[in-house]
Design an enzyme around this catalytic site. Structure first.
Site, short mmCIF file in Angstrom:
data_model
loop_
_atom_site.label_atom_id
_atom_site.label_comp_id
_atom_site.label_asym_id
_atom_site.label_seq_id
_atom_site.Cartn_x
_atom_site.Cartn_y
_atom_site.Cartn_z
N LYS A 14 8.85 -31.16 -36.73
CA LYS A 14 8.68 -32.12 -37.48
C LYS A 14 10.08 -32.32 -38.02
CE LYS A 14 6.01 -29.41 -40.17
NZ LYS A 14 5.82 -28.58 -39.30
N ARG A 89 -0.20 -30.38 -47.09
CA ARG A 89 -0.58 -29.44 -45.99
C ARG A 89 -2.05 -28.74 -46.68
NH1 ARG A 89 4.88 -27.18 -44.54
NH2 ARG A 89 4.68 -25.60 -43.48
N ARG A 123 14.83 -20.27 -33.64
CA ARG A 123 15.44 -21.72 -34.49
C ARG A 123 16.63 -20.83 -35.56
NH1 ARG A 123 11.33 -24.95 -38.25
NH2 ARG A 123 10.50 -23.00 -39.15
N ARG A 154 19.83 -18.78 -40.72
CA ARG A 154 18.47 -18.51 -40.15
C ARG A 154 17.44 -18.52 -41.53
NH1 ARG A 154 17.56 -17.03 -34.32
NH2 ARG A 154 19.56 -17.02 -33.48
N ARG A 166 1.66 -17.76 -41.16
CA ARG A 166 1.84 -19.37 -41.50
C ARG A 166 0.94 -20.08 -40.52
NH1 ARG A 166 8.12 -19.07 -40.42
NH2 ARG A 166 8.19 -21.10 -40.37
P1 ADP Z 1 9.08 -27.91 -37.91
O1 ADP Z 1 9.81 -28.77 -38.94
O2 ADP Z 1 8.06 -28.51 -37.39
O3 ADP Z 1 8.97 -26.48 -38.48
P2 ADP Z 1 11.65 -27.90 -36.28
O4 ADP Z 1 11.97 -29.29 -36.04
O5 ADP Z 1 12.48 -26.94 -37.29
O6 ADP Z 1 10.28 -27.62 -36.53
O7 ADP Z 1 11.51 -27.19 -34.95
C1 ADP Z 1 11.30 -25.68 -34.54
C2 ADP Z 1 12.21 -25.26 -33.48
O8 ADP Z 1 11.88 -25.72 -32.30
C3 ADP Z 1 13.77 -25.34 -33.86
O9 ADP Z 1 14.50 -24.56 -33.35
C4 ADP Z 1 14.08 -26.88 -33.06
O10 ADP Z 1 15.17 -26.87 -32.38
C5 ADP Z 1 13.06 -26.48 -31.67
N1 ADP Z 1 12.38 -27.68 -31.12
C6 ADP Z 1 11.99 -29.02 -31.68
N2 ADP Z 1 11.17 -29.63 -31.02
C7 ADP Z 1 11.33 -29.21 -29.71
C8 ADP Z 1 10.78 -29.57 -28.53
N3 ADP Z 1 10.24 -30.87 -28.26
N4 ADP Z 1 10.86 -28.61 -27.34
C9 ADP Z 1 11.68 -27.55 -27.53
N5 ADP Z 1 12.02 -26.95 -28.70
C10 ADP Z 1 12.12 -27.73 -29.87
P1 ADP Z 2 7.46 -24.73 -41.23
O1 ADP Z 2 7.39 -26.39 -40.94
O2 ADP Z 2 8.40 -24.08 -40.30
O3 ADP Z 2 6.22 -24.26 -41.31
P2 ADP Z 2 8.54 -25.47 -43.81
O4 ADP Z 2 9.81 -25.35 -44.21
O5 ADP Z 2 7.53 -26.94 -44.04
O6 ADP Z 2 8.21 -24.61 -42.67
O7 ADP Z 2 7.62 -24.64 -44.92
C1 ADP Z 2 8.16 -23.26 -45.46
C2 ADP Z 2 7.48 -22.60 -46.46
O8 ADP Z 2 7.31 -23.31 -47.80
C3 ADP Z 2 5.78 -22.38 -46.27
O9 ADP Z 2 5.43 -21.37 -45.30
C4 ADP Z 2 5.13 -22.56 -47.48
O10 ADP Z 2 5.05 -21.21 -47.90
C5 ADP Z 2 5.81 -23.45 -48.23
N1 ADP Z 2 5.34 -24.71 -48.02
C6 ADP Z 2 6.22 -25.87 -47.70
N2 ADP Z 2 5.67 -27.03 -47.74
C7 ADP Z 2 4.51 -26.84 -48.51
C8 ADP Z 2 3.23 -27.56 -49.00
N3 ADP Z 2 3.34 -28.80 -48.83
N4 ADP Z 2 2.32 -26.91 -49.47
C9 ADP Z 2 2.33 -25.66 -49.64
N5 ADP Z 2 3.49 -24.81 -49.28
C10 ADP Z 2 4.55 -25.37 -48.78
#
Ligand code: ADP
Ligand code: ADP
Ligand code: ZN
Length: 209
Positions: A14, A89, A123, A154, A166
């Protein structure tokens, strides 16, 4: 004014896609995860309350999230809508959102659970500009980050143990939203288990619909 929602499990891509789509649409990225991490770092009352949930891989209570969004949406850059990343969410969050702003598209990035652990455990981001990278799938260029400097950062919750909680929270509390939005005719499924650029192209096509 209308907003976009980027929907999907943790690690679906995302944030990565938001970086790109924000350039094409001009809509600012609103990531509740980023907002919460900033609050934790600054030790605000919201941050102090949210930290325990985040460290455990649990969702932060709806009331905290909805208050954050209500405030964020009042900022001038949100006047033409925003791109939500990681919000809503839960169904109560989606219900609250429907009273705050109009949502035109929900883009669901679909990635199977078995890919998620590798995505999350590899990541890292640039501590200077926030760009997101991956050890194997999307490493920082050898010439450095595009911001000109690079410090590897990180996330505390990007570890094998927390990923499982998660993912469980996603399946139990977030995935029911798919049906909720599908019944409203604005839900677009995108295969997220592909190359980053192909996904961006499909998202832009879906946004044009
Ligand atoms: P989210 O915001 O949904 O948690 P991220 O955009 O942070 O996800 O992506 C999670 C990890 O996967 C990051 O390390 C990113 O560089 C990697 N990533 C994102 N898109 C892809 C893809 N299409 N293929 C492989 N790795 C990806
Ligand atoms: P990822 O896309 O890798 O799950 P986020 O950065 O979106 O990670 O979220 C990290 C943490 O922040 C989640 O595991 C949760 O604890 C909290 N969080 C983020 N967005 C929300 C939401 N909309 N509702 C509840 N908790 C949230
Ligand atoms: Zn950078």
């Amino acid at each position: 004014m209308s907003s976009i929602v980027l929907f999907g499990p943790p690690g679906a891509g995302k944030g990565t896609q938001a970086e790109r789509i924000t350039i094409s649409t001009g809509l600012p990225q609103v990531s509740t995860g980023d907002m919460l991490r900033a609050a934790v770092k600054q030790k605000t009352p919201t941050g102090l309350e949210a930290k325990g949930y985040m460290d455990a891989g649990l969702l932060v209570p709806d009331s905290i999230i909805i208050d954050l969004i209500r405030e964020r949406i009042l900022l001038p850059d949100a006047k033409n809508g925003v791109m939500f990343d990681g919000f809503p969410r839960t169904i109560p969050q989606a219900e609250a959102l429907s009273e705050i702003t109009n949502v035109s598209h929900v883009i669901a990035i679909e990635v199977p659970d078995e890919r998620i652990v590798d995505r999350i455990c590899g990541r890292y981001s640039c501590g200077d500009c926030g760009l997101v990278f991956h050890e194997i799938f999307n490493p920082v260029p050898t010439s450095g980050c595009e911001c000109g400097t690079f410090t590897e950062k990180r996330r505390a919750d990007d570890n094998k143990e927390t990923v499982q909680s998660r993912l469980a929270a996603y399946h139990e509390q977030t995935s029911p939203l798919a049906e909720w939005y599908e019944s409203r005719g604005i839900f677009h499924r995108i295969d997220g288990d592909r190359e980053i650029n192909s996904i961006s192209e499909d998202i832009l096509l879906a946004l044009a619909k």
